[in-house]
Design a protein around this motif. Structure first.
Motif, PDB file in Angstrom:
ATOM      1  N   LYS A  99      24.352  35.448 -23.579  1.00  0.00           N
ATOM      2  CA  LYS A  99      24.960  36.571 -22.877  1.00  0.00           C
ATOM      3  C   LYS A  99      24.447  36.760 -21.461  1.00  0.00           C
ATOM      4  CE  LYS A  99      25.484  39.184 -27.144  1.00  0.00           C
ATOM      5  NZ  LYS A  99      25.070  40.365 -27.871  1.00  0.00           N
ATOM      6  N   SER A 100      23.169  36.481 -21.227  1.00  0.00           N
ATOM      7  CA  SER A 100      22.572  36.807 -19.942  1.00  0.00           C
ATOM      8  C   SER A 100      21.591  35.741 -19.513  1.00  0.00           C
ATOM      9  CB  SER A 100      21.833  38.145 -20.023  1.00  0.00           C
ATOM     10  OG  SER A 100      22.723  39.173 -20.343  1.00  0.00           O
ATOM     11  N   ASN A 101      21.234  35.787 -18.259  1.00  0.00           N
ATOM     12  CA  ASN A 101      20.230  34.901 -17.712  1.00  0.00           C
ATOM     13  C   ASN A 101      18.984  35.728 -17.425  1.00  0.00           C
ATOM     14  OD1 ASN A 101      19.042  32.612 -16.652  1.00  0.00           O
ATOM     15  ND2 ASN A 101      19.831  32.999 -14.606  1.00  0.00           N
ATOM     16  N   TYR A 102      17.977  35.570 -18.264  1.00  0.00           N
ATOM     17  CA  TYR A 102      16.730  36.294 -18.098  1.00  0.00           C
ATOM     18  C   TYR A 102      15.729  35.396 -17.395  1.00  0.00           C
ATOM     19  CZ  TYR A 102      18.835  39.259 -21.634  1.00  0.00           C
ATOM     20  OH  TYR A 102      19.692  40.078 -22.338  1.00  0.00           O
ATOM     21  N   LYS A 103      14.950  35.976 -16.511  1.00  0.00           N
ATOM     22  CA  LYS A 103      13.925  35.212 -15.811  1.00  0.00           C
ATOM     23  C   LYS A 103      12.597  35.920 -15.950  1.00  0.00           C
ATOM     24  CE  LYS A 103      16.948  33.039 -12.516  1.00  0.00           C
ATOM     25  NZ  LYS A 103      17.327  32.814 -11.146  1.00  0.00           N
ATOM     26  N   CYS A 104      11.572  35.135 -16.243  1.00  0.00           N
ATOM     27  CA  CYS A 104      10.217  35.642 -16.317  1.00  0.00           C
ATOM     28  C   CYS A 104       9.478  35.139 -15.092  1.00  0.00           C
ATOM     29  CB  CYS A 104       9.541  35.137 -17.592  1.00  0.00           C
ATOM     30  SG  CYS A 104       7.867  35.750 -17.773  1.00  0.00           S
ATOM     31  N   ARG A 105       8.765  36.058 -14.464  1.00  0.00           N
ATOM     32  CA  ARG A 105       7.996  35.689 -13.273  1.00  0.00           C
ATOM     33  C   ARG A 105       6.784  36.586 -13.154  1.00  0.00           C
ATOM     34  NH1 ARG A 105       8.800  39.699  -9.608  1.00  0.00           N
ATOM     35  NH2 ARG A 105      10.786  40.834  -9.660  1.00  0.00           N
ATOM     36  N   GLU A 106       5.884  36.193 -12.268  1.00  0.00           N
ATOM     37  CA  GLU A 106       4.739  37.057 -11.992  1.00  0.00           C
ATOM     38  C   GLU A 106       5.205  38.215 -11.118  1.00  0.00           C
ATOM     39  OE1 GLU A 106       0.801  35.737 -11.354  1.00  0.00           O
ATOM     40  OE2 GLU A 106       1.212  33.752 -12.191  1.00  0.00           O
ATOM     41  N   GLY A 107       4.688  39.383 -11.424  1.00  0.00           N
ATOM     42  CA  GLY A 107       5.030  40.563 -10.645  1.00  0.00           C
ATOM     43  C   GLY A 107       4.391  40.524  -9.266  1.00  0.00           C
ATOM     44  N   VAL A 108       5.059  41.171  -8.336  1.00  0.00           N
ATOM     45  CA  VAL A 108       4.546  41.298  -6.965  1.00  0.00           C
ATOM     46  C   VAL A 108       4.475  42.786  -6.632  1.00  0.00           C
ATOM     47  CG1 VAL A 108       5.414  39.045  -6.224  1.00  0.00           C
ATOM     48  CG2 VAL A 108       6.862  41.068  -5.982  1.00  0.00           C
ATOM     49  N   LEU A 109       3.753  43.101  -5.587  1.00  0.00           N
ATOM     50  CA  LEU A 109       3.538  44.498  -5.214  1.00  0.00           C
ATOM     51  C   LEU A 109       4.846  45.267  -5.040  1.00  0.00           C
ATOM     52  CD1 LEU A 109       1.083  46.236  -4.915  1.00  0.00           C
ATOM     53  CD2 LEU A 109       1.012  45.684  -2.488  1.00  0.00           C
ATOM     54  N   ALA A 110       5.877  44.593  -4.559  1.00  0.00           N
ATOM     55  CA  ALA A 110       7.174  45.254  -4.373  1.00  0.00           C
ATOM     56  C   ALA A 110       7.800  45.693  -5.707  1.00  0.00           C
ATOM     57  CB  ALA A 110       8.137  44.327  -3.632  1.00  0.00           C
ATOM     58  N   ASP A 111       7.292  45.180  -6.840  1.00  0.00           N
ATOM     59  CA  ASP A 111       7.794  45.548  -8.168  1.00  0.00           C
ATOM     60  C   ASP A 111       7.142  46.806  -8.720  1.00  0.00           C
ATOM     61  OD1 ASP A 111       9.371  43.198  -8.333  1.00  0.00           O
ATOM     62  OD2 ASP A 111       7.685  42.056  -9.168  1.00  0.00           O
ATOM     63  N   ALA A 112       6.140  47.337  -8.055  1.00  0.00           N
ATOM     64  CA  ALA A 112       5.326  48.422  -8.614  1.00  0.00           C
ATOM     65  C   ALA A 112       6.165  49.610  -9.066  1.00  0.00           C
ATOM     66  CB  ALA A 112       4.258  48.864  -7.616  1.00  0.00           C
ATOM     67  N   THR A 171      13.228  39.778 -16.013  1.00  0.00           N
ATOM     68  CA  THR A 171      14.331  40.392 -15.287  1.00  0.00           C
ATOM     69  C   THR A 171      15.665  39.963 -15.867  1.00  0.00           C
ATOM     70  OG1 THR A 171      14.431  38.597 -13.650  1.00  0.00           O
ATOM     71  CG2 THR A 171      13.024  40.489 -13.119  1.00  0.00           C
ATOM     72  N   ASN A 172      16.652  40.819 -15.667  1.00  0.00           N
ATOM     73  CA  ASN A 172      18.044  40.512 -15.943  1.00  0.00           C
ATOM     74  C   ASN A 172      18.730  40.783 -14.612  1.00  0.00           C
ATOM     75  OD1 ASN A 172      20.536  39.999 -17.011  1.00  0.00           O
ATOM     76  ND2 ASN A 172      20.633  41.853 -18.248  1.00  0.00           N
ATOM     77  N   GLY A 173      19.008  39.735 -13.874  1.00  0.00           N
ATOM     78  CA  GLY A 173      19.467  39.907 -12.500  1.00  0.00           C
ATOM     79  C   GLY A 173      18.323  40.465 -11.673  1.00  0.00           C
ATOM     80  N   ASP A 174      18.565  41.568 -10.976  1.00  0.00           N
ATOM     81  CA  ASP A 174      17.532  42.202 -10.164  1.00  0.00           C
ATOM     82  C   ASP A 174      16.742  43.262 -10.921  1.00  0.00           C
ATOM     83  OD1 ASP A 174      18.229  40.692  -7.945  1.00  0.00           O
ATOM     84  OD2 ASP A 174      19.644  42.197  -7.193  1.00  0.00           O
ATOM     85  N   GLU A 175      17.139  43.564 -12.153  1.00  0.00           N
ATOM     86  CA  GLU A 175      16.520  44.643 -12.914  1.00  0.00           C
ATOM     87  C   GLU A 175      15.323  44.139 -13.721  1.00  0.00           C
ATOM     88  OE1 GLU A 175      17.739  47.863 -16.398  1.00  0.00           O
ATOM     89  OE2 GLU A 175      19.095  46.193 -15.964  1.00  0.00           O
ATOM     90  N   ILE A 176      14.195  44.822 -13.583  1.00  0.00           N
ATOM     91  CA  ILE A 176      13.027  44.520 -14.409  1.00  0.00           C
ATOM     92  C   ILE A 176      13.244  45.223 -15.742  1.00  0.00           C
ATOM     93  CG2 ILE A 176      10.538  44.859 -14.700  1.00  0.00           C
ATOM     94  CD1 ILE A 176      10.279  44.543 -11.659  1.00  0.00           C
ATOM     95  N   ILE A 177      13.326  44.424 -16.808  1.00  0.00           N
ATOM     96  CA  ILE A 177      13.634  44.982 -18.126  1.00  0.00           C
ATOM     97  C   ILE A 177      12.449  44.947 -19.085  1.00  0.00           C
ATOM     98  CG2 ILE A 177      16.101  44.514 -17.909  1.00  0.00           C
ATOM     99  CD1 ILE A 177      15.647  42.061 -19.761  1.00  0.00           C
ATOM    100  N   ALA A 178      11.391  44.238 -18.707  1.00  0.00           N
ATOM    101  CA  ALA A 178      10.186  44.189 -19.529  1.00  0.00           C
ATOM    102  C   ALA A 178       9.014  43.779 -18.645  1.00  0.00           C
ATOM    103  CB  ALA A 178      10.340  43.196 -20.683  1.00  0.00           C
ATOM    104  N   SER A 179       7.835  44.214 -19.041  1.00  0.00           N
ATOM    105  CA  SER A 179       6.640  43.800 -18.308  1.00  0.00           C
ATOM    106  C   SER A 179       5.436  43.859 -19.237  1.00  0.00           C
ATOM    107  CB  SER A 179       6.401  44.682 -17.075  1.00  0.00           C
ATOM    108  OG  SER A 179       6.017  45.983 -17.451  1.00  0.00           O
ATOM    109  N   LEU A 180       4.410  43.152 -18.842  1.00  0.00           N
ATOM    110  CA  LEU A 180       3.121  43.202 -19.518  1.00  0.00           C
ATOM    111  C   LEU A 180       2.048  42.839 -18.513  1.00  0.00           C
ATOM    112  CD1 LEU A 180       2.051  40.072 -20.059  1.00  0.00           C
ATOM    113  CD2 LEU A 180       3.623  40.194 -21.959  1.00  0.00           C
TER     114      LEU A 180
END
Length: 168
Positions: A7-20, A72-81
């Motif tokens: 259904k979607s393209n999810y991407k996992c990446r390291e967070g950056v300060l702009a994600d705070a 992320t799902n597109g530009d939206e952060i949907i999960a973090s740890l």
């Protein structure tokens, strides 16, 4: 690190300060939902959760000093740890959250697997976390990820466990 669903393209990446700010909002939503569920289960007993009191500066500090992964799902952060090295080869998993609308779809497990892969790259031996023992769903989730509960306490006003997983 990309995971693709039908259904979607999810991407996992390291967070950056702009994600705070987005991470902070995600934490508020995810943990508020958890607190509501707990209140319903406990007939209105108030659940105190330190994640709901976390300030934006604490998120920024983790982004600067620890490993923060986001899904992320597109530009939206949907999960973090967040992963904090607490001693040589031992990390603490903290502030693990999935947006309520994305829960129960395997996305938390997907993000967690990326964290394990990262820890293997760092030659970590153990990953530990603290979590409520009053929520059967959480207990099953962490057991399914390979964690074992080593001890319990009530220091935060509820029963919680110290869970540990061997990485290597």
């Amino acid at each position: 690190m990309t995971a693709v669903s039908k259904k979607s393209n999810y991407k996992c990446r390291e967070g950056v300060l702009a994600d705070a700010e987005a991470i902070h909002i995600l934490m508020q939503r995810a943990f508020a939902d958890y607190a509501k569920k707990k209140n319903k289960e406990n007939d209105g007993e108030k659940v105190i959760n330190s994640a709901l009191r976390e300030e934006l500066d604490a998120v920024k500090a983790d982004l600067n000093n620890n490993i923060v992964l986001v899904l992320t799902n597109g530009d939206e952060i949907i999960a973090s740890l967040r992963l904090e090295e607490i001693s040589e080869k031992r990390y603490l998993l903290k502030r693990f959250a999935v947006s309520p609308v994305y829960q129960n779809q395997g996305l938390g497990t997907m993000l967690f697997q990326q964290a394990v892969d990262k820890l293997k790259e760092l030659n970590a031996h153990y990953l530990q976390l603290y979590s409520s023992l009053e929520n059967e769903k959480l207990i099953c989730f962490y057991q399914g990820l390979g964690f074992n509960c080593l001890e319990t306490d009530h220091s935060k006003g509820y029963e919680r466990g110290l869970w540990v997983k061997t990485i290597k």
